[in-house]
Design a protein around this motif. Structure first.
Motif, PDB file in Angstrom:
ATOM      1  N   LEU A 326    -113.213 -37.718  20.195  1.00 33.76           N
ATOM      2  CA  LEU A 326    -114.138 -36.969  19.346  1.00 33.76           C
ATOM      3  C   LEU A 326    -113.616 -36.935  17.922  1.00 33.76           C
ATOM      4  N   LYS A 327    -114.491 -37.316  17.019  1.00 37.09           N
ATOM      5  CA  LYS A 327    -114.050 -37.452  15.635  1.00 37.09           C
ATOM      6  C   LYS A 327    -114.636 -36.400  14.709  1.00 37.09           C
ATOM      7  N   THR A 328    -115.538 -35.637  15.202  1.00 40.30           N
ATOM      8  CA  THR A 328    -116.120 -34.610  14.344  1.00 40.30           C
ATOM      9  C   THR A 328    -115.998 -33.255  15.010  1.00 40.30           C
ATOM     10  N   VAL A 329    -115.940 -32.255  14.170  1.00 38.62           N
ATOM     11  CA  VAL A 329    -115.838 -30.909  14.702  1.00 38.62           C
ATOM     12  C   VAL A 329    -117.096 -30.541  15.483  1.00 38.62           C
ATOM     13  N   SER A 330    -118.217 -31.026  15.025  1.00 36.95           N
ATOM     14  CA  SER A 330    -119.425 -30.645  15.752  1.00 36.95           C
ATOM     15  C   SER A 330    -119.508 -31.353  17.091  1.00 36.95           C
ATOM     16  N   ALA A 331    -118.904 -32.525  17.177  1.00 36.94           N
ATOM     17  CA  ALA A 331    -118.828 -33.156  18.499  1.00 36.94           C
ATOM     18  C   ALA A 331    -117.943 -32.317  19.416  1.00 36.94           C
ATOM     19  N   VAL A 332    -116.863 -31.842  18.854  1.00 33.38           N
ATOM     20  CA  VAL A 332    -116.000 -30.962  19.641  1.00 33.38           C
ATOM     21  C   VAL A 332    -116.776 -29.724  20.074  1.00 33.38           C
ATOM     22  N   GLN A 333    -117.513 -29.189  19.147  1.00 34.14           N
ATOM     23  CA  GLN A 333    -118.265 -27.972  19.460  1.00 34.14           C
ATOM     24  C   GLN A 333    -119.299 -28.234  20.552  1.00 34.14           C
ATOM     25  N   CYS A 384    -107.161 -16.041  24.485  1.00 27.14           N
ATOM     26  CA  CYS A 384    -107.653 -14.775  23.949  1.00 27.14           C
ATOM     27  C   CYS A 384    -108.295 -13.999  25.099  1.00 27.14           C
ATOM     28  N   PRO A 385    -108.589 -12.741  24.880  1.00 26.50           N
ATOM     29  CA  PRO A 385    -109.290 -11.983  25.926  1.00 26.50           C
ATOM     30  C   PRO A 385    -110.632 -12.621  26.237  1.00 26.50           C
ATOM     31  N   LEU A 386    -110.958 -12.632  27.489  1.00 26.62           N
ATOM     32  CA  LEU A 386    -112.199 -13.291  27.887  1.00 26.62           C
ATOM     33  C   LEU A 386    -113.351 -12.294  27.888  1.00 26.62           C
ATOM     34  N   ARG A 387    -114.391 -12.645  27.186  1.00 24.37           N
ATOM     35  CA  ARG A 387    -115.623 -11.835  27.178  1.00 24.37           C
ATOM     36  C   ARG A 387    -116.676 -12.581  27.990  1.00 24.37           C
ATOM     37  N   TYR A 388    -117.312 -11.876  28.881  1.00 20.48           N
ATOM     38  CA  TYR A 388    -118.331 -12.519  29.705  1.00 20.48           C
ATOM     39  C   TYR A 388    -119.598 -12.804  28.914  1.00 20.48           C
ATOM     40  N   GLY A 389    -120.273 -13.822  29.327  1.00 24.13           N
ATOM     41  CA  GLY A 389    -121.475 -14.261  28.632  1.00 24.13           C
ATOM     42  C   GLY A 389    -121.242 -15.645  28.054  1.00 24.13           C
ATOM     43  N   THR A 390    -122.126 -16.558  28.370  1.00 26.02           N
ATOM     44  CA  THR A 390    -121.926 -17.942  27.959  1.00 26.02           C
ATOM     45  C   THR A 390    -121.705 -18.086  26.461  1.00 26.02           C
ATOM     46  N   ALA A 391    -122.567 -17.458  25.693  1.00 24.47           N
ATOM     47  CA  ALA A 391    -122.481 -17.630  24.237  1.00 24.47           C
ATOM     48  C   ALA A 391    -121.165 -17.080  23.704  1.00 24.47           C
ATOM     49  N   LYS A 392    -120.692 -16.025  24.285  1.00 24.16           N
ATOM     50  CA  LYS A 392    -119.438 -15.441  23.815  1.00 24.16           C
ATOM     51  C   LYS A 392    -118.269 -16.345  24.162  1.00 24.16           C
ATOM     52  N   ILE A 393    -118.308 -16.879  25.345  1.00 25.79           N
ATOM     53  CA  ILE A 393    -117.229 -17.783  25.733  1.00 25.79           C
ATOM     54  C   ILE A 393    -117.226 -19.003  24.826  1.00 25.79           C
ATOM     55  N   GLN A 394    -118.414 -19.483  24.531  1.00 23.32           N
ATOM     56  CA  GLN A 394    -118.508 -20.635  23.632  1.00 23.32           C
ATOM     57  C   GLN A 394    -117.950 -20.296  22.253  1.00 23.32           C
ATOM     58  N   GLU A 395    -118.337 -19.161  21.779  1.00 24.08           N
ATOM     59  CA  GLU A 395    -117.880 -18.737  20.451  1.00 24.08           C
ATOM     60  C   GLU A 395    -116.362 -18.596  20.429  1.00 24.08           C
ATOM     61  N   ASP A 396    -115.845 -17.917  21.430  1.00 24.34           N
ATOM     62  CA  ASP A 396    -114.402 -17.697  21.468  1.00 24.34           C
ATOM     63  C   ASP A 396    -113.636 -19.004  21.634  1.00 24.34           C
ATOM     64  N   ALA A 397    -114.154 -19.857  22.488  1.00 23.11           N
ATOM     65  CA  ALA A 397    -113.463 -21.130  22.716  1.00 23.11           C
ATOM     66  C   ALA A 397    -113.413 -21.944  21.427  1.00 23.11           C
ATOM     67  N   PHE A 398    -114.511 -21.917  20.715  1.00 24.40           N
ATOM     68  CA  PHE A 398    -114.537 -22.675  19.470  1.00 24.40           C
ATOM     69  C   PHE A 398    -113.553 -22.096  18.465  1.00 24.40           C
ATOM     70  N   ASN A 399    -113.480 -20.799  18.415  1.00 23.07           N
ATOM     71  CA  ASN A 399    -112.500 -20.186  17.524  1.00 23.07           C
ATOM     72  C   ASN A 399    -111.075 -20.548  17.944  1.00 23.07           C
ATOM     73  N   LEU A 400    -110.838 -20.559  19.206  1.00 21.93           N
ATOM     74  CA  LEU A 400    -109.517 -20.959  19.676  1.00 21.93           C
ATOM     75  C   LEU A 400    -109.218 -22.396  19.271  1.00 21.93           C
ATOM     76  N   PHE A 401    -110.214 -23.220  19.383  1.00 24.32           N
ATOM     77  CA  PHE A 401    -110.003 -24.608  18.982  1.00 24.32           C
ATOM     78  C   PHE A 401    -109.647 -24.697  17.500  1.00 24.32           C
ATOM     79  N   GLN A 402    -110.392 -23.990  16.699  1.00 23.25           N
ATOM     80  CA  GLN A 402    -110.117 -24.041  15.254  1.00 23.25           C
ATOM     81  C   GLN A 402    -108.723 -23.526  14.944  1.00 23.25           C
ATOM     82  N   ALA A 403    -108.347 -22.489  15.643  1.00 23.16           N
ATOM     83  CA  ALA A 403    -106.996 -21.970  15.444  1.00 23.16           C
ATOM     84  C   ALA A 403    -105.958 -23.029  15.819  1.00 23.16           C
TER      85      ALA A 403
END
Length: 710
Positions: A326-333, A384-403
Motif C-alpha cells: 500500500l502506497k497511499t494513506v487512503s489505501a491504508v485507511q 489503545c482502549p477498545l471502544r465498541y462500534g465499527t466506526a469507532k474501531i475504524q477511527e481508533d485503528a487509523f489513529n493508531l496507524f498514524q501514530a
DNA sequence: ACGGATCATACA
DNA sequence: TTGTATGAT
C-alpha cells in the motif's frame, strides 16, 4: 521462551486431539461430493493458483504438499480438487473454520478440562474421568470394547509377526497386572476413542489423538498416526521415544532454539540433551529455558491443561506482498476499515455468544523501504482502549496507524515530501482485540430486571435515520482526508514525539488516492438477527437499551461521580425501576463511572485515571467497557457472515452458557455495590446444587428465558 | 520480495 | 503496561 513448571502429578491422563486436514474436512462437509477425492484448500487464487493451506490425505499420497501453490499441486496431481477459502471484504474469511472448530470443542470438553490450543487442536485433561472409570468401571470388567479403541497405537507394544495387532491392544488395555499409570492410560484410550466417535457422529469430522501423561508427549503422539487414529505413550516407552527424536520435532524446538541446540550444542536428538547438566543448559539458555530443556529431555512437562474453550484475542489482518504494498494513506485507511469491520463483527459475535468484552485494540503493520532491507520489522505496533462500534474501531485503528507511522518515519529520519514515494509501502496490516473478559455476571440480570424486552425497539433502531450517524466522523476521502491525515490532532500520546509537526510529517504519497466510501450496510451483531428470527434475546436488554438510549439522546451523559453517588444513584434506580422501563438506568450507572468520559470526546488517554480509591481498577475497566457498549452502532446485518453455528444453535448457546457460568470469578461480585451483590447472589443460588450439566442448563434457561422474569 | 492469517506466551 | 520476539498451525 519455554518455561518449566513443576510436574503437578506424574500420572495425569492428557490427550491432544488434532483434526485431520481440518479446512479440507470443513469444505468436504459443505460439498460431500468432494469426499474421498484428493482435495486442497487454497487461498488467493490469483497468483499461481493460490497457496495451499490444507491438503487431504488422498492428495498427500499423490505428492501434494502444504505450501505448494495451486498450479504446482495441479502438476503433481491433476485430479486435485482445489477449494478456495471464502473471501469477505477482500480478505480471507476464516469464520466457517472457527465455527466448525467450536463445534468440535463443545464435544471434546464433555469429559474433562479442555484447552483450545488452536483452531483445530485441543488438549484434554482426562485424569479425573480416568480415575473415576478405574474405580467404578475398570477396563478389566469390560466384555466388549469399541473398535476405535482397538485400533489404537501403543508405543512400545511389540507386535510380533503374525500376532493379531488388535488382540494385543485389547490385552494391553485389559491387562490386570499393569501399574496404575498404564491403567489410567488404558482408561484414557477408551475415553478418547469414545470422544472421537462422538465428534465424527456429530460433526462428520475425523481427528487424531495422542494420549500420554503430559501435554508434550500427547502432542507428540497425536501426530504419529494420522489420519483418524490415536496413539498412546506409556511411561515405559518415553525414554526410547525421545532418545532418537530429532529436537526440532518437539514443540517449541522447531525454530531458533532448536537450531541453536543443534549448531551450538551439537544436540541432534532429544536424547542428546541428557548428557548436559541442568546448570549448563541454564547458563546457555537462561534459568527458565535451561530447566525446561533439562526436563523435556526426560519426558517431564508439568504444564497444566488450561480450561479455556475460547480464544483470548481476535485479530484480522492481511498482507500486501511486494508490488501490492500500500502506497497511499487512503489505501491504508480503506484496508483498515475492512479489517476493522471484520474485527467488530467478531467482537459482536463474542459478546453475543460468550458474553465477553474486549478491552484493548492493537494495530500492527509492516512497512518496507527499498533502501533499507531491515526496515521491515520496525513499524511499531500500537494499542489503545477498545471502544465498541465499527466506526469507532475504524477511527481508533487509523489513529493508531498514524501514530505508528510518525514513529516509524521518525526512526528513519525520512523527510520525503511527495516526490520519493516509490520506495515506501505497507506490506501488512492487522488489527486485534485482546484483554477479553466476561461481562460481570449480575449486570445482565439486573439490566434485564430493569427493562423488560421490547421488540419494538428493534424497528425503531433499524430505521434509516439511526444508521451511520458516526460514519460522518470518519474523515472523508480526497483532499480533506489528506489534511486530516497529515496534520492530525494527536489523539494518542507517544513519549518523545511532542516535537513532530506536519512539516516533519511527510508520509506516503497521496496523489493517487482512491476514494474509499464507508459502506452503508454495516455489519451488526447477530443478536439482532437472532431476535428477529424469533430466537432468544437473552443478552439483548443491556445492549439494546444502551443503544436505544444513545440513539434517543446522545448528549445525555454523566461523568465522574464518587462512589457514594454511585451507590445512591443505584438505590434510587432500584427504587423506581418499574418506572424506568425503557431507559437504561444500569447503563447510566456504569457510564457515570466511565473514567474516560464520553466517547464523543476525541481525547482518550492511554492511562486510566485511577484516582478513585473506592473501586478497583478492574471494576472501573468493566464499567468503562459497559459504558462503551452503549455506543454500539446498530445496523443491518450482512448476509454473508453469521456467527452462529450451523446447527443446534439454541442447544450450543446453552452449552456455552453453562461453561461461562462456571467460570465466573467470585471476586468480581465482591467488588460490586452491596445491593447489587445481593441480587447476584440470589440469582446465583440455584445453580450451586446440581453438578449435572443437563440439569444446570435447564435452570439457566429458566433464569434467562426472555419469557420469564427472574 | 510470499507460507497467509491467527493465535499464544515470555520477556524487557 | 505496552511493545517485541518467538513459535505454532
Amino acid at each position: 521462551m519455554p518455561v518449566s513448571k513443576p510436574e503437578s502429578c506424574d500420572s495425569r491422563v492428557i490427550a491432544h486431539v488434532d483434526m485431520d486436514c481440518f479446512y479440507v474436512q470443513v469444505e468436504q462437509r459443505k460439498q460431500p461430493q468432494l469426499r474421498g477425492l484428493p482435495t486442497a484448500v487454497v487461498q488467493y487464487n490469483e497468483w499461481k493458483g493460490g497457496a495451499l493451506i490444507a491438503v487431504s490425505y488422498e492428495a498427500r499420497s499423490a505428492g501434494v504438499k502444504r505450501s505448494m501453490r495451486g498450479e504446482e499441486a495441479k502438476e503433481v496431481c491433476p485430479q486435485i480438487q482445489l477449494v478456495q477459502v471464502p473471501v469477505a471484504r477482500g480478505k480471507a474469511d476464516l469464520n466457517g473454520y472457527r465455527n466448525a472448530g467450536s463445534e468440535v470443542v463443545s464435544i471434546l470438553a464433555r469429559r474433562g478440562r479442555c484447552e483450545r490450543a488452536s483452531i483445530d487442536e485441543v488438549y484434554l485433561d482426562l485424569t479425573d474421568a480416568a480415575e473415576t472409570m478405574l474405580a467404578e468401571n475398570p477396563p478389566q470388567s469390560l466384555e466388549t470394547m469399541d473398535e476405535e479403541a482397538l485400533k489404537s497405537h501403543i508405543l512400545g507394544l511389540n507386535n510380533e509377526d503374525g500376532s493379531d495387532v488388535k488382540e494385543n491392544v485389547r490385552k494391553w488395555i485389559l491387562r490386570c497386572n499393569a501399574d496404575h499409570r498404564d491403567k489410567l492410560l488404558a482408561c484414557g484410550i477408551l475415553i478418547v476413542a469414545e470422544l472421537r466417535m462422538q465428534v465424527l457422529k456429530e460433526t462428520e469430522f475425523t481427528c487424531s489423538a495422542g494420549i500420554a501423561h503430559n501435554k508434550m508427549l500427547a502432542k507428540l503422539a497425536s501426530g504419529m498416526n494420522k489420519p483418524a487414529q490415536q496413539t498412546v505413550v506409556p511411561f515405559s516407552s518415553v525414554e526410547g521415544l525421545l532418545d532418537t527424536l530429532p529436537v526440532r520435532k518437539m514443540k517449541q524446538l522447531g525454530g531458533k532454539l532448536g537450531t541453536s541446540l543443534q549448531i551450538d550444542m551439537g544436540v541432534n536428538t532429544v536424547g542428546d540433551l541428557l548428557q548436559f547438566p541442568e546448570e549448563k543448559l541454564q547458563e546457555r539458555y537462561g534459568i527458565n529455558t535451561g530447566t525446561w530443556l533439562w526436563n523435556i529431555a526426560r519426558g517431564i512437562s508439568g504444564e497444566a491443561v488450561k480450561g479455556r474453550l475460547l480464544p483470548k484475542s481476535h485479530g484480522s489482518g492481511k498482507t500486501f506482498p511486494g508490488p501490492r504494498a500500500l502506497k497511499t494513506v487512503s489505501a491504508v485507511q480503506h484496508w483498515l476499515n475492512q479489517l476493522c469491520e471484520e474485527l467488530s463483527e467478531r467482537l459482536c459475535c463474542d459478546l453475543d455468544q460468550n458474553k465477553r468484552i474486549a478491552h484493548t485494540l492493537t494495530l500492527h503493520a509492516r512497512a518496507y523501504k527499498s533502501s533499507d532491507s531491515d526496515s521491515q520489522k520496525k513499524f511499531p505496533s500500537k494499542s489503545c482502549p477498545l471502544r465498541y462500534g465499527t466506526a469507532k474501531i475504524q477511527e481508533d485503528a487509523f489513529n493508531l496507524f498514524q501514530a505508528g507511522l510518525r514513529e516509524y518515519i521518525g526512526l528513519y529520519g525520512v523527510r520525503t515530501q511527495g516526490s520519493d514515494h516509490s520506495g515506501w509501502g505497507i506490506t501488512s496490516l492487522s488489527v486485534s482485540a485482546s484483554k477479553i473478559v466476561p461481562i460481570p455476571s449480575g449486570t445482565r440480570s439486573i439490566a434485564k430486571y430493569f427493562h423488560g424486552q421490547s421488540t419494538s425497539l428493534f424497528s425503531s433502531m433499524q430505521s434509516p435515520d439511526n444508521l451511520n450517524i458516526e460514519t460522518t466522523l470518519l474523515s472523508p476521502p480526497g483532499s480533506e482526508s489528506y489534511l486530516e491525515v497529515n496534520s492530525p490532532k494527536p489523539k494518542i500520546h507517544f513519549p518523545g514525539e511532542e516535537s513532530w509537526t506536519e512539516d516533519t510529517m511527510p508520509g506516503l504519497d497521496l496523489q493517487e488516492q482512491k476514494v474509499n466510501v464507508v459502506k452503508d450496510e454495516d455489519l451488526s451483531c447477530s443478536l439482532l438477527k437472532k431476535t428477529q428470527d424469533g430466537f432468544t434475546q437473552d443478552i439483548s436488554p443491556l445492549l439494546l437499551s444502551g443503544c436505544f438510549e444513545q440513539n434517543q439522546n446522545k448528549q445525555q451523559r454523566v461523568f465522574s461521580k464518587d462512589e457514594s453517588q454511585f451507590k445512591s444513584e443505584h438505590r434510587e434506580q432500584k427504587g423506581k425501576r418499574l418506572k424506568d422501563k425503557g431507559t437504561s438506568s444500569i447503563l447510566k450507572l456504569f457510564k457515570s463511572y466511565n473514567p474516560l468520559g464520553s466517547s464523543s470526546s476525541p481525547e482518550h488517554n492511554k492511562t486510566v485515571q485511577s484516582t478513585d480509591a473506592q473501586l478497583t481498577t478492574d471494576f472501573q475497566a468493566r464499567c468503562h467497557s459497559l459504558a462503551e457498549l452503549s455506543d454500539v452502532k446498530l445496523v443491518k446485518e450482512s448476509p454473508t457472515n453469521s456467527c452462529s453455528y450451523s446447527r443446534d444453535k439454541d442447544e450450543r448457546r446453552r452449552e456455552a452458557w453453562s461453561y461461562k457460568l462456571d467460570e465466573i470469578d467470585p471476586s468480581v461480585i465482591d467488588e460490586l455495590p452491596p445491593a447489587i451483590q445481593d441480587e447476584i447472589k440470589a440469582w446465583m443460588q440455584p445453580r450451586k446444587r446440581p453438578n449435572n450439566i443437563v440439569k444446570r442448563g435447564s435452570i439457566i434457561s429458566h433464569y434467562f428465558s426472555p419469557t420469564k422474569k427472574s
